[in-house]
Motif scaffolding. Structure first.
Motif, PDB file in Angstrom:
ATOM      1  N   GLY A   1      -1.156  12.718   4.974  1.00 33.65           N
ATOM      2  CA  GLY A   1       0.290  12.704   4.868  1.00 33.65           C
ATOM      3  C   GLY A   1       0.766  13.316   3.566  1.00 33.65           C
ATOM      4  O   GLY A   1      -0.017  13.956   2.855  1.00 33.65           O
ATOM      5  N   SER A   2       2.059  13.143   3.284  1.00 29.79           N
ATOM      6  CA  SER A   2       2.572  13.708   2.044  1.00 29.79           C
ATOM      7  C   SER A   2       3.699  12.841   1.495  1.00 29.79           C
ATOM      8  O   SER A   2       4.316  12.073   2.216  1.00 29.79           O
ATOM      9  N   ILE A   3       3.899  12.966   0.192  1.00 30.95           N
ATOM     10  CA  ILE A   3       4.980  12.254  -0.482  1.00 30.95           C
ATOM     11  C   ILE A   3       5.663  13.247  -1.411  1.00 30.95           C
ATOM     12  O   ILE A   3       4.986  13.919  -2.203  1.00 30.95           O
ATOM     13  N   THR A   4       6.978  13.362  -1.296  1.00 30.87           N
ATOM     14  CA  THR A   4       7.677  14.249  -2.215  1.00 30.87           C
ATOM     15  C   THR A   4       8.808  13.493  -2.888  1.00 30.87           C
ATOM     16  O   THR A   4       9.348  12.537  -2.342  1.00 30.87           O
ATOM     17  N   CYS A   5       9.126  13.942  -4.095  1.00 35.59           N
ATOM     18  CA  CYS A   5      10.232  13.357  -4.830  1.00 35.59           C
ATOM     19  C   CYS A   5      11.135  14.531  -5.167  1.00 35.59           C
ATOM     20  O   CYS A   5      10.834  15.322  -6.054  1.00 35.59           O
TER      21      CYS A   5
ATOM     22  N   PRO B   1      -0.832   9.045 -11.495  1.00 37.75           N
ATOM     23  CA  PRO B   1       0.356   8.195 -11.651  1.00 37.75           C
ATOM     24  C   PRO B   1       1.193   8.561 -12.883  1.00 37.75           C
ATOM     25  O   PRO B   1       2.415   8.463 -12.830  1.00 37.75           O
ATOM     26  N   GLU B   2       0.521   8.975 -13.955  1.00 32.21           N
ATOM     27  CA  GLU B   2       1.273   9.236 -15.194  1.00 32.21           C
ATOM     28  C   GLU B   2       2.126  10.493 -15.107  1.00 32.21           C
ATOM     29  O   GLU B   2       2.977  10.741 -15.942  1.00 32.21           O
ATOM     30  N   LYS B   3       1.896  11.319 -14.062  1.00 30.97           N
ATOM     31  CA  LYS B   3       2.680  12.549 -13.927  1.00 30.97           C
ATOM     32  C   LYS B   3       3.705  12.447 -12.805  1.00 30.97           C
ATOM     33  O   LYS B   3       4.190  13.443 -12.311  1.00 30.97           O
ATOM     34  N   ARG B   4       3.984  11.219 -12.339  1.00 30.46           N
ATOM     35  CA  ARG B   4       4.889  11.094 -11.192  1.00 30.46           C
ATOM     36  C   ARG B   4       6.282  10.639 -11.581  1.00 30.46           C
ATOM     37  O   ARG B   4       7.188  10.651 -10.774  1.00 30.46           O
ATOM     38  N   ASN B   5       6.412  10.147 -12.811  1.00 29.73           N
ATOM     39  CA  ASN B   5       7.708   9.710 -13.297  1.00 29.73           C
ATOM     40  C   ASN B   5       8.373   8.674 -12.398  1.00 29.73           C
ATOM     41  O   ASN B   5       9.535   8.780 -12.061  1.00 29.73           O
TER      42      ASN B   5
ATOM     43  N   THR C   1       0.832  -1.199   0.000  1.00 31.67           N
ATOM     44  CA  THR C   1       0.000   0.000   0.000  1.00 31.67           C
ATOM     45  C   THR C   1       0.871   1.255   0.000  1.00 31.67           C
ATOM     46  O   THR C   1       0.611   2.214  -0.721  1.00 31.67           O
ATOM     47  N   THR C   2       1.930   1.213   0.829  1.00 26.82           N
ATOM     48  CA  THR C   2       2.838   2.359   0.878  1.00 26.82           C
ATOM     49  C   THR C   2       3.502   2.581  -0.479  1.00 26.82           C
ATOM     50  O   THR C   2       3.556   3.699  -1.004  1.00 26.82           O
ATOM     51  N   LEU C   3       3.972   1.483  -1.083  1.00 32.91           N
ATOM     52  CA  LEU C   3       4.653   1.588  -2.382  1.00 32.91           C
ATOM     53  C   LEU C   3       3.713   2.134  -3.451  1.00 32.91           C
ATOM     54  O   LEU C   3       4.069   3.023  -4.233  1.00 32.91           O
ATOM     55  N   MET C   4       2.478   1.608  -3.458  1.00 32.28           N
ATOM     56  CA  MET C   4       1.520   2.036  -4.479  1.00 32.28           C
ATOM     57  C   MET C   4       1.070   3.483  -4.240  1.00 32.28           C
ATOM     58  O   MET C   4       0.640   4.152  -5.167  1.00 32.28           O
ATOM     59  N   SER C   5       1.163   3.924  -3.000  1.00 28.97           N
ATOM     60  CA  SER C   5       0.861   5.333  -2.732  1.00 28.97           C
ATOM     61  C   SER C   5       1.917   6.225  -3.362  1.00 28.97           C
ATOM     62  O   SER C   5       1.605   7.297  -3.883  1.00 28.97           O
ATOM     63  N   ILE C   6       3.170   5.774  -3.329  1.00 31.88           N
ATOM     64  CA  ILE C   6       4.231   6.558  -3.970  1.00 31.88           C
ATOM     65  C   ILE C   6       3.994   6.598  -5.474  1.00 31.88           C
ATOM     66  O   ILE C   6       4.114   7.633  -6.124  1.00 31.88           O
ATOM     67  N   ALA C   7       3.587   5.439  -6.038  1.00 30.29           N
ATOM     68  CA  ALA C   7       3.356   5.361  -7.483  1.00 30.29           C
ATOM     69  C   ALA C   7       2.106   6.128  -7.903  1.00 30.29           C
ATOM     70  O   ALA C   7       1.935   6.438  -9.078  1.00 30.29           O
ATOM     71  N   GLY C   8       1.212   6.421  -6.938  1.00 34.95           N
ATOM     72  CA  GLY C   8      -0.014   7.138  -7.281  1.00 34.95           C
ATOM     73  C   GLY C   8      -1.155   6.215  -7.635  1.00 34.95           C
ATOM     74  O   GLY C   8      -2.182   6.642  -8.143  1.00 34.95           O
ATOM     75  N   LEU C   9      -0.991   4.920  -7.367  1.00 33.17           N
ATOM     76  CA  LEU C   9      -2.037   3.964  -7.707  1.00 33.17           C
ATOM     77  C   LEU C   9      -2.978   3.710  -6.543  1.00 33.17           C
ATOM     78  O   LEU C   9      -4.003   3.086  -6.682  1.00 33.17           O
TER      79      LEU C   9
END
Lengths: 576, 369
Positions: B58-62, B78-82, B44-52
């Motif tokens: 909370g927040s996620i930054t790259c 997801p398509e805009k997260r690279n 779930t955490t991983l897919m949250s990073i991917a945007g799925l």
């Protein structure tokens, strides 16, 4: 960073901003279109039931008067009673015969199972009216079989022009449906539960009765509900068989009142709303029985592992019985239809071979109105199937492959037309065209009829797409999204190409359904936009059975052709 | 390559919290592993990073890019997260050839045709599949499909590589090889990588840093050796490798009196007081003859069972009612023995935290699958 990277970072960046704008537009658009198309025709029908004057007159006042008037009409109550009896007489033998055949074919060593299986399902492709005509030529009081039976027994023990007679003719359509539903359930059941009972010492008959049958109970119940729904909404059959002897069912009551007594449109609408409510309840009941899980279970691919029970001494008597049924209920009516189309008179006492003629087909092809009904139906079938397939694909994608907020509402809405009686859709579409001025020009065109047909048959096409779509892993779209594709682009490049066989299936099913449908069109047909079913109904009412049979044969031929092409399309396996 | 920072991430379903207050940073070029049993929230955490998956808070930054921030209502699709993602099923598109699969992300980025060709060749060469460019997915083995998925995920220089149990569909032998290969590959492209697995061996062997998750929360975070040697909770101790957890009471600094027979065992002095669990790994216990010096081997016990596991034997020793698992190379017969417990490798947990460990068995094998 150990940057021996061979992936150079000069890839253009993805566009930012305006995220998913086009996606969201398409999703909202699709949702609105579905809602408007499916509920559009229902609204005026229900509304008309609650106002005190026809919809085209202004200043209507909300009232329950129409329902009161309906309750005081003895003809309505008679029709309701007849319909209930009709449903009962149709459901019980339909379920018993259909389930029996399914168990025999699916679970025993009955000889010639394969051939039987093909013959059993064939009637689903036959046009309803054509087959009814076939039954009449064989089993009506002056029919071939009836005369022969009367000669043997002194009188004919059956009467087609009665409620049981009508129920008998519906077996043609309902038995194959039950058969398919029960076969599907059977193939999803593991045969090891039967083997377990056999090893515990039960005989084959006992196994079928105590193990197989109880496992089928939900399927049988759903099938029975489906037949009751059909009995309540079917129009052509009771019109033809019940009409001459003044037996009204709910649908013919609606049809006759509507066409003969314009003053009572409010009452008709009230009755139509009642019918709609009833069939909706039945659909709800059916979904409840099926259970959510059951609807999505696909038969696991283990056909070779299926063990069959040995019938032993019963084998040959059962084969004989089953094929007698096929002969009486499937083959003879078709023979009757074909013979009627190629003879001057097809009646007992006259050798049909001396009466051969091609004039009915000549009539069909020389009479402008008859010919037009064929070309119109083909046009509706092809164009409608293309549009419906495109629309349903989009709707299925929004429903199952997007994060659109209202996506969960789409599947039930798309399945809902199973509960829409043809006459309700017809009357409703008519009202929409009358009341919404910009749509008025559609009322007298084939396109108006096409819309009504599409609405009524969405569930058929949607089911074909939906099950295949659920079988495609969502990780495949997720991979495209994370690669940088928008939702729409993912659908176009990834999901739709993999869905191709299902789309071909949807197209063929929609084509066949649109070609053979006619109930909603009875209220929309005028000169110029005739369709096959309605033309046949009118020709028959006028006494021209020859051309009706010719049209029926043509309809069967087109359907068979379409289905064979579909087989080829389905046969093309995707690379996977 | 940018850092990935996840802070205070949470996701609630109707009646259940899938992840709660998950915060960590994957540093530039780092191989970071999320490890935990199934249902712990790692995917779930991983897919949250991917945007799925849409987190609730909370927040996620790259790097400087905000991918998700509930407070500011930012949720990039997801398509805009690279992100480059390798899915558990590999998700190779069956209707496209290997080259088309790998080239698709470039096509989406409007890269010119000839350049797509050369980049695809380059990426396939990196994963050793350049000869198979024209094959279709159904003609590839599982290992080859996994490499195609990897090539597809890195052709477009994503900001981060996300791997969702990419090795779990391979058979045991292949998995071992793929482990080493994947680690080398990651180091050579230098991509910041977040890897999800439930396999402790994978996590320990491949990661720069491991985050152990349980029940939607982070239990512990650190270098593989660190986490293995100094688990912070009984859960981590038993999930990574096997651990004996012996009940007892601290009766003097550096000494625990075990429940049952009241024998004492020496432990590090800086621990909790009162009721405790003593954690010691099977390889840190030594078996000695019953006549051995009590000062060297203070615990008495009896070998009750012996299992040959190839490189060593695994014994279960009954110690006044508590069983202790011992791993040893020598062969002992059932009967009385003395035990020497390596004091430096013992850890103490307060008794009440033991509630998080499933079952009451003293030994918790990491048999989560």
């Amino acid at each position: 960073m150990t940057s021996s990277t061979s992936v150079s970072p000069s890839v253009p960046a993805l566009r930012r901003g305006g995220e998913g704008g086009a996606d969201r537009l398409v999703q909202w658009g699709t949702w609105l279109l579905v809602i408007v198309l499916i509920f559009g025709p229902i609204v005026p029908v229900v509304y008309a039931g609650f106002v005190d004057r026809p919809l085209y007159e202004s200043g209507g006042i909300l009232t329950l008067g129409n329902f009161a008037a309906l309750a005081e009409d003895p003809a309505f109550w008679a029709a309701l009673r007849n319909t209930a009896l009709f449903a009962l007489f149709a459901a019980v033998p339909g379920v018993v015969i259909g389930a029996g055949l399914a168990v025999l074919v699916g679970r025993t060593d009955l000889p010639l199972r394969r051939a039987l299986s093909v013959v059993m399902v064939a009637p689903l492709l036959f046009p309803g009216l054509g087959v009814t005509l076939g039954w009449v030529t064989m089993y009506s009081p002056s029919g071939f079989v009836s005369s022969w039976a009367a000669g043997q027994l002194g009188s004919t023990p059956w009467n087609l022009y009665s409620i049981p007679g009508m129920a008998l003719v519906t077996l043609e359509k309902t038995v194959p449906l039950v058969y398919l539903m029960v076969r599907a359930r059977l193939s999803a059941l593991d045969t090891s539960i039967e083997s377990a009972a056999l090893t515990a010492g039960a005989g084959p008959a006992r196994v079928l009765w105590t193990v197989t049958l109880p496992m089928l109970r939900p399927a049988l119940l759903t099938a029975a509900i489906l037949i009751v729904m059909i009995a309540f909404e079917t129009l052509g059959l009771p019109l033809i068989l019940g009409g001459p002897v003044d037996i009204d069912t709910l649908s013919t009551y609606l049809y006759r009142t509507w066409t003969s007594d314009p003053e009572r449109q409010g009452t008709v609408s009230a009755a139509a709303s009642g019918l709609l409510l009833l069939v909706t309840l039945l659909l709800w009941l059916r979904t409840r029985v099926e259970g959510d899980g059951g609807r999505y279970t696909t038969a696991a691919g283990k056909p070779s592992a299926a063990r069959s029970l040995h019938l032993r001494a019963l084998r040959w008597p059962l084969v004989l019985l089953v094929w007698c049924y096929a002969l009486v209920a499937i083959v003879l009516p078709v023979v009757g239809l074909v013979m009627t189309s190629i003879t001057n008179i097809f009646a007992p006492g006259v050798s049909p071979w001396s009466m051969l003629t091609s004039r009915h087909f000549e009539t069909v092809f020389s009479n402008a109105a008859l010919l037009r009904s064929i070309t119109n139906s083909l046009l509706i079938g092809v164009v409608g199937a293309v549009l419906a397939t495109a629309g349903l694909t989009l709707a299925a994608l929004v429903a199952h492959r997007s994060r659109f907020r209202l996506r969960a509402s789409l599947p039930p809405v798309l399945f809902y037309p199973r509960a829409l009686p043809g006459i309700v859709v017809g009357v409703g579409t008519f009202w929409v065209f009358v009341l919404v001025a910009p749509l008025e020009p559609l009322r007298t065109t084939v396109w108006g009829i096409m819309l009504a047909f599409i609405v009524r048959n969405t569930a058929v096409g949607y089911a074909a797409i939906h099950s295949s779509l659920l079988a495609i892993s969502t990780e495949l779209d997720a991979a495209a999204r994370t690669s940088g594709a928008s939702w729409l682009r993912t659908c176009r490049d990834i999901v739709v190409p993999m869905l191709r066989p299902a789309l071909a299936g949807c197209f063929i099913l929609m084509f066949v359904s649109l070609l053979n449908d006619y109930d909603p069109a009875v209220f929309l047909v005028t000169t110029g936009n005739e369709v096959l079913g309605v033309t046949m109904l009118k020709q028959w009412a006028a006494g021209f059975t020859g051309p009706v049979a010719a049209l029926g044969v043509i309809q069967i031929a087109i359907t068979a052709l379409a289905v064979s092409i579909g087989r080829l399309a389905w046969g093309v396996r995707p690379r996977a | 390559m940018p850092d990935i920072t996840v802070s205070a991430l949470g996701l609630d379903y109707a009646d259940k919290t899938a992840i709660d207050d998950v915060s960590f940073t994957a540093r530039d070029g780092e191989f970071l592993t999320l490890l935990g049993p199934s249902g712990c929230g790692k995917t779930t955490t991983l897919m949250s990073i991917a945007g799925l998956t849409n987190p609730s808070r909370g927040s996620i930054t790259c790097g400087a890019d905000v991918l998700f921030d509930s407070a500011r209502s930012v949720n990039r699709p997801p398509e805009k997260r690279n992100c480059g993602v390798v899915f558990q099923s590999y998700a190779i598109w069956p209707h496209m050839s290997v080259a088309e699969n790998v080239g698709y992300p470039l096509r989406l980025r409007k890269v010119r045709k000839p350049e797509i060709g050369s980049r695809v060749r380059e990426a396939l060469a990196m994963v050793g599949l350049d000869a198979l460019a024209d094959r279709y997915p159904h003609q590839l083995s599982g290992g080859q499909q996994q490499r195609v998925a990897l090539a597809r995920a890195v052709t477009y220089s994503p900001g981060v590589l996300l791997l969702d149990e990419p090795l779990s569909n391979l058979d045991a032998k292949l998995r071992e090889q793929a482990r080493g290969w994947l680690k080398e590959f990651q180091a050579s492209v230098g991509l910041t990588t977040v890897f999800v697995t439930h396999d402790q061996d994978e996590a320990l062997a491949m990661s720069d840093r491991v985050i152990v998750m349980n029940d939607g929360r982070i239990e512990q975070e650190g270098a593989p050796e660190d986490i293995y040697r100094r688990p912070a909770t009984p859960f981590v101790a038993s999930f990574l490798g096997s651990a004996n957890l012996l009940d007892g009471t601290v009766d003097a600094p550096g000494r625990v009196r075990l429940d049952g027979g009241g024998q004492t065992v020496a432990v590090p002095e800086d621990g909790p007081l009162g009721g405790v669990q003593v954690m010691v790994r099977p390889e840190d216990v030594e078996l000695m003859a019953p006549g051995a010096d009590p000062d060297v081997a203070p615990l008495r016990g009896a070998v009750t069972s012996r299992m040959f596991v190839g490189s060593s034997y695994r014994y279960v020793v009954d110690c006044d009612g508590q069983s202790v698992t011992v791993s040893a190379r020598e062969r002992w017969e059932p009967g009385p023995v003395r035990l020497r417990v390596d004091r430096e490798h013992c850890r103490l947990f307060p008794r009440d935290t033991a509630a998080g460990v499933a079952g009451s068995d003293r030994l918790e094998e990491s048999s989560y699958a």
